[in-house]
Scaffold this motif. Sequence first.
Motif, mmCIF file in Angstrom:
data_model
loop_
_atom_site.group_PDB
_atom_site.id
_atom_site.type_symbol
_atom_site.label_atom_id
_atom_site.label_comp_id
_atom_site.label_asym_id
_atom_site.label_seq_id
_atom_site.Cartn_x
_atom_site.Cartn_y
_atom_site.Cartn_z
ATOM 1 N N SER A 80 0.831 -1.202 0.000
ATOM 2 C CA SER A 80 0.000 0.000 0.000
ATOM 3 C C SER A 80 0.865 1.252 0.000
ATOM 4 O O SER A 80 2.102 1.173 -0.063
ATOM 5 N N SER A 81 0.204 2.403 0.092
ATOM 6 C CA SER A 81 0.909 3.678 0.207
ATOM 7 C C SER A 81 1.165 4.053 1.662
ATOM 8 O O SER A 81 1.498 5.205 1.952
ATOM 9 N N GLY A 82 0.993 3.103 2.566
ATOM 10 C CA GLY A 82 1.294 3.349 3.958
ATOM 11 C C GLY A 82 0.069 3.332 4.840
ATOM 12 O O GLY A 82 -1.068 3.193 4.373
ATOM 13 N N VAL A 83 0.296 3.482 6.128
ATOM 14 C CA VAL A 83 -0.762 3.418 7.131
ATOM 15 C C VAL A 83 -0.756 4.706 7.956
ATOM 16 O O VAL A 83 0.303 5.176 8.378
ATOM 17 N N ILE A 84 -1.938 5.256 8.171
ATOM 18 C CA ILE A 84 -2.124 6.431 9.014
ATOM 19 C C ILE A 84 -2.880 5.994 10.265
ATOM 20 O O ILE A 84 -3.942 5.367 10.164
ATOM 21 N N VAL A 134 -5.494 2.349 6.015
ATOM 22 C CA VAL A 134 -4.489 1.946 5.040
ATOM 23 C C VAL A 134 -4.736 2.745 3.771
ATOM 24 O O VAL A 134 -5.866 2.838 3.290
ATOM 25 N N ARG A 135 -3.686 3.320 3.235
ATOM 26 C CA ARG A 135 -3.811 4.153 2.038
ATOM 27 C C ARG A 135 -3.556 3.321 0.782
ATOM 28 O O ARG A 135 -2.498 2.738 0.627
ATOM 29 N N GLU A 136 -4.553 3.254 -0.092
ATOM 30 C CA GLU A 136 -4.422 2.649 -1.421
ATOM 31 C C GLU A 136 -3.870 1.226 -1.362
ATOM 32 O O GLU A 136 -2.875 0.886 -2.005
ATOM 33 N N ALA A 137 -4.543 0.384 -0.592
ATOM 34 C CA ALA A 137 -4.129 -1.023 -0.515
ATOM 35 C C ALA A 137 -4.291 -1.691 -1.885
ATOM 36 O O ALA A 137 -5.272 -1.460 -2.594
ATOM 37 N N TRP A 138 -3.323 -2.545 -2.233
ATOM 38 C CA TRP A 138 -3.316 -3.183 -3.550
ATOM 39 C C TRP A 138 -3.633 -4.665 -3.413
ATOM 40 O O TRP A 138 -2.931 -5.406 -2.721
#
Length: 300
Positions: free
Chosen positions: A192-196, A232-236
């Motif tokens: 993903s693009s990371g976790v906030i 989760v940002r933009e999970a693939w």
Amino acid sequence: MSTLAPRVVVVSRPSELTELLGRHGTRAAAAYFLRERGRSLDEVDARHEALQAALTAVGGAIPADWRRGHVSRADLPRFLFAPEDVIIAVGQDGLVANVAKYLSGQPVIGVDPEPGRNAGVLVRHQPGSIAPLLRAAVAGRAGVQQRTMVAATLDDGQRLLGLNEIYFGHPTHQSSRYTVRVPASGQERHSSSGVIVSTGTGATGWTHSISRQRADAPDLPGPDEAALCWFVREAWPSPATGVRLTSGRIGADQKLELLSEAEAQVVFADGVESDHLVLAFGQRLEVSVAPRQLHLVLGA
């Protein structure tokens, strides 16, 4: 009891004009740079003057026999705050978040140099109203809101705190690779693009933008609620990675666990990328409600 006079530490960041002059050297060069792009130096001049006027007013409100200090945002990781300090953050709301993680219960007064431009969630006070707030804070009579913070702890004991949010992921635009373990929900590998992971204070900022785009977004916590929300940002989705566990809430007695599956991934707080922790492949990060809180001064 200490016999030292109270110390007031003023925190600020350079104005846009100061940054322009640092880059271009002179006002004329900065003005030319902006003019070539259809902009004017007038706006940054006005904002600089507003900041300077606020700093002057705050400085004038500190009693002459009190100790005082001044630290720039960039120097916060190297500044030593004393337990008896009173902190005044002069700038945008984010400046209060930037200083919060370096404190341990000291009262913070947020001052808005440009009323109407900032949201004023954390910088609630006008420059001319500081004198009574200072005396009330030192005497322990000030109205204080205790805002929840978030803690990120590595398996080697390193810890980072944040007031708004913690970001975990790759330091560039490459994919972040990890396994997320969620209380009562199991675990899942992600790319993903990371976790906030956000507090209730952060829920009015970056996390608010993220939650608006999620139909299944969890209820965002209040600023003094001992709870966190995570996204989760933009999970693939792929044969090896899933998209089932991409948001939720963490209670006061719970932890979100992230197991790094790549080298040199990072975690930082409140947008300060220079102050970060680095995770090697296989390292574990636990994110939870922090043991300390921001003591935000609301009134005298």
